[in-house]
Design a protein around this motif. Sequence first.
Motif, PDB file in Angstrom:
ATOM      1  N   TYR A 163      20.338  24.695  10.910  1.00 56.27           N
ATOM      2  CA  TYR A 163      19.655  23.588  11.816  1.00 56.27           C
ATOM      3  C   TYR A 163      18.938  22.835  10.659  1.00 56.27           C
ATOM      4  O   TYR A 163      18.556  21.657  11.182  1.00 56.27           O
ATOM      5  CB  TYR A 163      18.666  24.058  12.568  1.00 56.27           C
ATOM      6  CG  TYR A 163      17.575  25.039  11.989  1.00 56.27           C
ATOM      7  CD1 TYR A 163      16.455  24.467  11.201  1.00 56.27           C
ATOM      8  CD2 TYR A 163      17.548  26.446  12.184  1.00 56.27           C
ATOM      9  CE1 TYR A 163      15.665  25.374  10.902  1.00 56.27           C
ATOM     10  CE2 TYR A 163      16.875  27.415  12.038  1.00 56.27           C
ATOM     11  CZ  TYR A 163      15.809  26.563  11.056  1.00 56.27           C
ATOM     12  OH  TYR A 163      14.755  27.742  10.446  1.00 56.27           O
ATOM     13  N   VAL A 164      19.197  22.735   9.428  1.00 54.41           N
ATOM     14  CA  VAL A 164      18.840  22.048   8.653  1.00 54.41           C
ATOM     15  C   VAL A 164      19.867  21.124   7.756  1.00 54.41           C
ATOM     16  O   VAL A 164      19.473  20.289   6.993  1.00 54.41           O
ATOM     17  CB  VAL A 164      17.915  22.543   7.406  1.00 54.41           C
ATOM     18  CG1 VAL A 164      16.313  23.055   7.951  1.00 54.41           C
ATOM     19  CG2 VAL A 164      18.387  23.381   6.497  1.00 54.41           C
ATOM     20  N   VAL A 171      19.400  17.443   6.182  1.00 49.10           N
ATOM     21  CA  VAL A 171      17.976  17.563   5.396  1.00 49.10           C
ATOM     22  C   VAL A 171      18.311  18.307   4.173  1.00 49.10           C
ATOM     23  O   VAL A 171      18.051  17.928   3.081  1.00 49.10           O
ATOM     24  CB  VAL A 171      16.893  18.227   6.407  1.00 49.10           C
ATOM     25  CG1 VAL A 171      15.758  18.552   5.309  1.00 49.10           C
ATOM     26  CG2 VAL A 171      16.759  17.603   7.338  1.00 49.10           C
ATOM     27  N   GLU A 187       7.854  29.889  -0.806  1.00 48.08           N
ATOM     28  CA  GLU A 187       8.024  28.672  -0.014  1.00 48.08           C
ATOM     29  C   GLU A 187       8.683  27.624  -0.373  1.00 48.08           C
ATOM     30  O   GLU A 187       8.764  27.438  -1.696  1.00 48.08           O
ATOM     31  CB  GLU A 187       6.498  28.044   0.176  1.00 48.08           C
ATOM     32  CG  GLU A 187       5.420  29.083   1.055  1.00 48.08           C
ATOM     33  CD  GLU A 187       4.048  28.595   1.270  1.00 48.08           C
ATOM     34  OE1 GLU A 187       3.275  29.399   1.867  1.00 48.08           O
ATOM     35  OE2 GLU A 187       3.788  27.336   1.173  1.00 48.08           O
ATOM     36  N   SER A 246       9.808  31.395   5.088  1.00 48.31           N
ATOM     37  CA  SER A 246       9.712  30.992   6.177  1.00 48.31           C
ATOM     38  C   SER A 246       9.033  29.498   6.403  1.00 48.31           C
ATOM     39  O   SER A 246       8.592  29.068   7.457  1.00 48.31           O
ATOM     40  CB  SER A 246       9.003  32.332   7.197  1.00 48.31           C
ATOM     41  OG  SER A 246       7.762  32.447   6.548  1.00 48.31           O
ATOM     42  N   GLN A 247       8.611  29.278   5.122  1.00 44.76           N
ATOM     43  CA  GLN A 247       7.646  28.076   5.074  1.00 44.76           C
ATOM     44  C   GLN A 247       8.511  26.822   4.314  1.00 44.76           C
ATOM     45  O   GLN A 247       9.246  27.155   3.228  1.00 44.76           O
ATOM     46  CB  GLN A 247       6.342  28.279   4.199  1.00 44.76           C
ATOM     47  CG  GLN A 247       5.424  29.312   4.883  1.00 44.76           C
ATOM     48  CD  GLN A 247       4.534  28.723   5.769  1.00 44.76           C
ATOM     49  OE1 GLN A 247       4.342  27.419   6.052  1.00 44.76           O
ATOM     50  NE2 GLN A 247       3.774  29.622   6.367  1.00 44.76           N
ATOM     51  N   PHE A 248       8.667  25.728   5.080  1.00 47.85           N
ATOM     52  CA  PHE A 248       9.667  24.674   4.491  1.00 47.85           C
ATOM     53  C   PHE A 248       8.613  23.528   4.251  1.00 47.85           C
ATOM     54  O   PHE A 248       7.997  22.924   5.559  1.00 47.85           O
ATOM     55  CB  PHE A 248      10.893  24.431   5.236  1.00 47.85           C
ATOM     56  CG  PHE A 248      11.535  23.327   4.775  1.00 47.85           C
ATOM     57  CD1 PHE A 248      12.669  23.447   3.837  1.00 47.85           C
ATOM     58  CD2 PHE A 248      11.680  22.119   5.509  1.00 47.85           C
ATOM     59  CE1 PHE A 248      13.355  22.210   3.446  1.00 47.85           C
ATOM     60  CE2 PHE A 248      12.328  21.163   5.314  1.00 47.85           C
ATOM     61  CZ  PHE A 248      13.315  21.025   4.191  1.00 47.85           C
ATOM     62  N   ARG A 249       8.582  22.888   2.971  1.00 47.07           N
ATOM     63  CA  ARG A 249       7.658  21.444   2.986  1.00 47.07           C
ATOM     64  C   ARG A 249       8.497  20.674   2.371  1.00 47.07           C
ATOM     65  O   ARG A 249       9.217  20.709   1.536  1.00 47.07           O
ATOM     66  CB  ARG A 249       6.508  22.048   2.124  1.00 47.07           C
ATOM     67  CG  ARG A 249       5.644  20.803   1.993  1.00 47.07           C
ATOM     68  CD  ARG A 249       4.346  21.096   1.106  1.00 47.07           C
ATOM     69  NE  ARG A 249       3.496  19.853   1.117  1.00 47.07           N
ATOM     70  CZ  ARG A 249       2.363  19.862   0.811  1.00 47.07           C
ATOM     71  NH1 ARG A 249       1.580  21.163   0.495  1.00 47.07           N
ATOM     72  NH2 ARG A 249       1.579  18.755   0.626  1.00 47.07           N
ATOM     73  N   LEU A 250       8.538  19.461   3.047  1.00 49.76           N
ATOM     74  CA  LEU A 250       9.577  18.434   2.914  1.00 49.76           C
ATOM     75  C   LEU A 250       8.585  17.191   2.543  1.00 49.76           C
ATOM     76  O   LEU A 250       7.923  16.844   3.365  1.00 49.76           O
ATOM     77  CB  LEU A 250      10.386  18.093   3.946  1.00 49.76           C
ATOM     78  CG  LEU A 250      11.253  16.752   4.033  1.00 49.76           C
ATOM     79  CD1 LEU A 250      12.329  16.974   2.781  1.00 49.76           C
ATOM     80  CD2 LEU A 250      12.222  16.651   5.320  1.00 49.76           C
ATOM     81  N   LYS A 260      17.244  40.043   8.365  1.00 48.94           N
ATOM     82  CA  LYS A 260      16.701  39.441   9.707  1.00 48.94           C
ATOM     83  C   LYS A 260      16.265  38.068   9.229  1.00 48.94           C
ATOM     84  O   LYS A 260      15.290  37.443   9.470  1.00 48.94           O
ATOM     85  CB  LYS A 260      15.375  40.048  10.112  1.00 48.94           C
ATOM     86  CG  LYS A 260      15.761  41.612  10.681  1.00 48.94           C
ATOM     87  CD  LYS A 260      14.563  41.925  11.502  1.00 48.94           C
ATOM     88  CE  LYS A 260      15.134  43.120  12.455  1.00 48.94           C
ATOM     89  NZ  LYS A 260      14.223  43.558  13.528  1.00 48.94           N
ATOM     90  N   ARG A 273      18.669  35.265   9.399  1.00 46.22           N
ATOM     91  CA  ARG A 273      19.709  34.503   9.896  1.00 46.22           C
ATOM     92  C   ARG A 273      19.386  33.032  10.027  1.00 46.22           C
ATOM     93  O   ARG A 273      19.856  32.008   9.979  1.00 46.22           O
ATOM     94  CB  ARG A 273      19.972  34.833  11.446  1.00 46.22           C
ATOM     95  CG  ARG A 273      21.044  34.056  11.795  1.00 46.22           C
ATOM     96  CD  ARG A 273      21.461  34.562  13.414  1.00 46.22           C
ATOM     97  NE  ARG A 273      22.561  33.804  13.917  1.00 46.22           N
ATOM     98  CZ  ARG A 273      23.064  34.222  15.036  1.00 46.22           C
ATOM     99  NH1 ARG A 273      22.709  35.376  15.856  1.00 46.22           N
ATOM    100  NH2 ARG A 273      24.116  33.568  15.761  1.00 46.22           N
ATOM    101  N   ASN A 274      18.069  32.723  10.536  1.00 50.09           N
ATOM    102  CA  ASN A 274      17.295  31.370  10.741  1.00 50.09           C
ATOM    103  C   ASN A 274      16.323  31.104   9.865  1.00 50.09           C
ATOM    104  O   ASN A 274      15.514  30.355   9.872  1.00 50.09           O
ATOM    105  CB  ASN A 274      16.875  31.331  12.078  1.00 50.09           C
ATOM    106  CG  ASN A 274      17.976  31.448  13.198  1.00 50.09           C
ATOM    107  OD1 ASN A 274      19.091  30.852  13.022  1.00 50.09           O
ATOM    108  ND2 ASN A 274      17.993  32.120  14.157  1.00 50.09           N
ATOM    109  N   HIS A 275      16.179  31.849   8.777  1.00 47.30           N
ATOM    110  CA  HIS A 275      15.160  31.591   7.422  1.00 47.30           C
ATOM    111  C   HIS A 275      15.834  31.188   6.270  1.00 47.30           C
ATOM    112  O   HIS A 275      17.106  30.999   6.250  1.00 47.30           O
ATOM    113  CB  HIS A 275      14.421  32.931   7.139  1.00 47.30           C
ATOM    114  CG  HIS A 275      13.498  33.230   8.201  1.00 47.30           C
ATOM    115  ND1 HIS A 275      12.463  34.165   8.209  1.00 47.30           N
ATOM    116  CD2 HIS A 275      13.057  32.576   9.682  1.00 47.30           C
ATOM    117  CE1 HIS A 275      11.554  34.272   9.088  1.00 47.30           C
ATOM    118  NE2 HIS A 275      12.109  33.311   9.933  1.00 47.30           N
TER     119      HIS A 275
END
Lengths: 237, 237
Positions: free
Chosen positions: B166-167, B170, B5, B207-211, B107, B109-111
């Motif tokens: 998309y990040v 960030v 993560e 697939s988990q993002f913690r900010l 798979k 691309r967006n991870h």
Amino acid sequence: MAVNEVYQYSIVSALMDGVASHGTPIARVLEHGDHGLGTFRNMVGEMIVLDGDVYQMKADGSVVHVDPATTVTPFATVTRFRPTVTIRGAVTGKAGLKDLLTRLIPKARNHFLIVRMDGVFRRVNVRTAGGQLTPREGMVDVCARQTTHTFEGVKGTIVGFRCPGYVMGVNVAGDHFHFIAEDRKRGGHILEFETDGDVDIAAAQMSQFRLELPTEDDEFNEAELKLQAQGIKAVEG
Amino acid sequence: MAVNEVYQYSIVSALMDGVASHGTPIARVLEHGDHGLGTFRNMVGEMIVLDGDVYQMKADGSVVHVDPATTVTPFATVTRFRPTVTIRGAVTGKAGLKDLLTRLIPKARNHFLIVRMDGVFRRVNVRTAGGQLTPREGMVDVCARQTTHTFEGVKGTIVGFRCPGYVMGVNVAGDHFHFIAEDRKRGGHILEFETDGDVDIAAAQMSQFRLELPTEDDEFNEAELKLQAQGIKAVEG
């Protein structure tokens, strides 16, 4: 998860690209929060989460109390809300609420906020997305067919988030509010509102943001997810 | 926190705006991960986190083993890395590694991806930021004075992330790698590299993002944090 942390499933850009065929069980989302916003499969209606209850506000004006165990969401944002600021007063619409939040929590320019307002509203204008006509239809097209309603003299609750500008595309930059009436029979995404006298406002600043991305979801994997800032402002602002 | 993560403290746009006077104790960051990248107060040097050890790679070419209890970071990204894909092969530079990652984990691309490469490198070109001359000096200006080094025939390790587009703002959209030599005496932010024969590559999809955002930090609160995508690409790409 601790209180006043943002938990989000998927990203707004995925909805813009029409990624809404699948999702995560709402029961899983509720593990991370009791207040929030979102949508449903195929963008049918608007979601509001209030005190742990989930409602689907449909384009025909009706509201359904959702069973979180049997319903999934392709996009939702929630928090376990414990207000750190409460105030009672009149609020003259979205602009007034925006100013009030900035005044109440001045050092949150680059943080997230959650807000809840309870009271009698002189007038609430909402829109409700009716859903995709075909898989992958984008949110701009879905919202071009949105239904609007005006409720007058209605007691109810607003739940909303303020997100910092740098998460535009991941979520909606700025303020984003949904409304539901106390009788749980009317509601939607707020376009404008006016309170009838004083209402109760509760808010909290949030510095923790947790994003969970869809897995095993070809729609999400294949989406381009280009930033469509103007489109997001048009449909969610 | 579970494995694979993403945990991130502050955002890249804050560095772009020169927000680097304060930070969070590195010991707190290590609660969330054992591999990662970052920087130090006033952007002095490049951070690499490897098997839970933290190194500061300085502009003069030296490397310091950092005490996480007594050092803070204004920006870091880490993960508790458990490889889900491992392979041994030759990699012809950043472009080759990019293609290899896309092939190994199609798979995503967006991870997010984390990657680690261990082996002998024919050549590694790195840059190292020397630090701010004044508080709030932005990263573009800091990196205009960066030092570059070329290491040849060096055994070492690359740690890096791939972030979805998309990040951007960030974090850094795309690939971002740091290098440290096995003797822990040389390293930096990778500009280019070439392996000498086969190396060991390990990666995982996330697939988990913690900010976590800075709190009680006037520099962060007051920063504009406008998206400077071109600037980020220039200094971090």
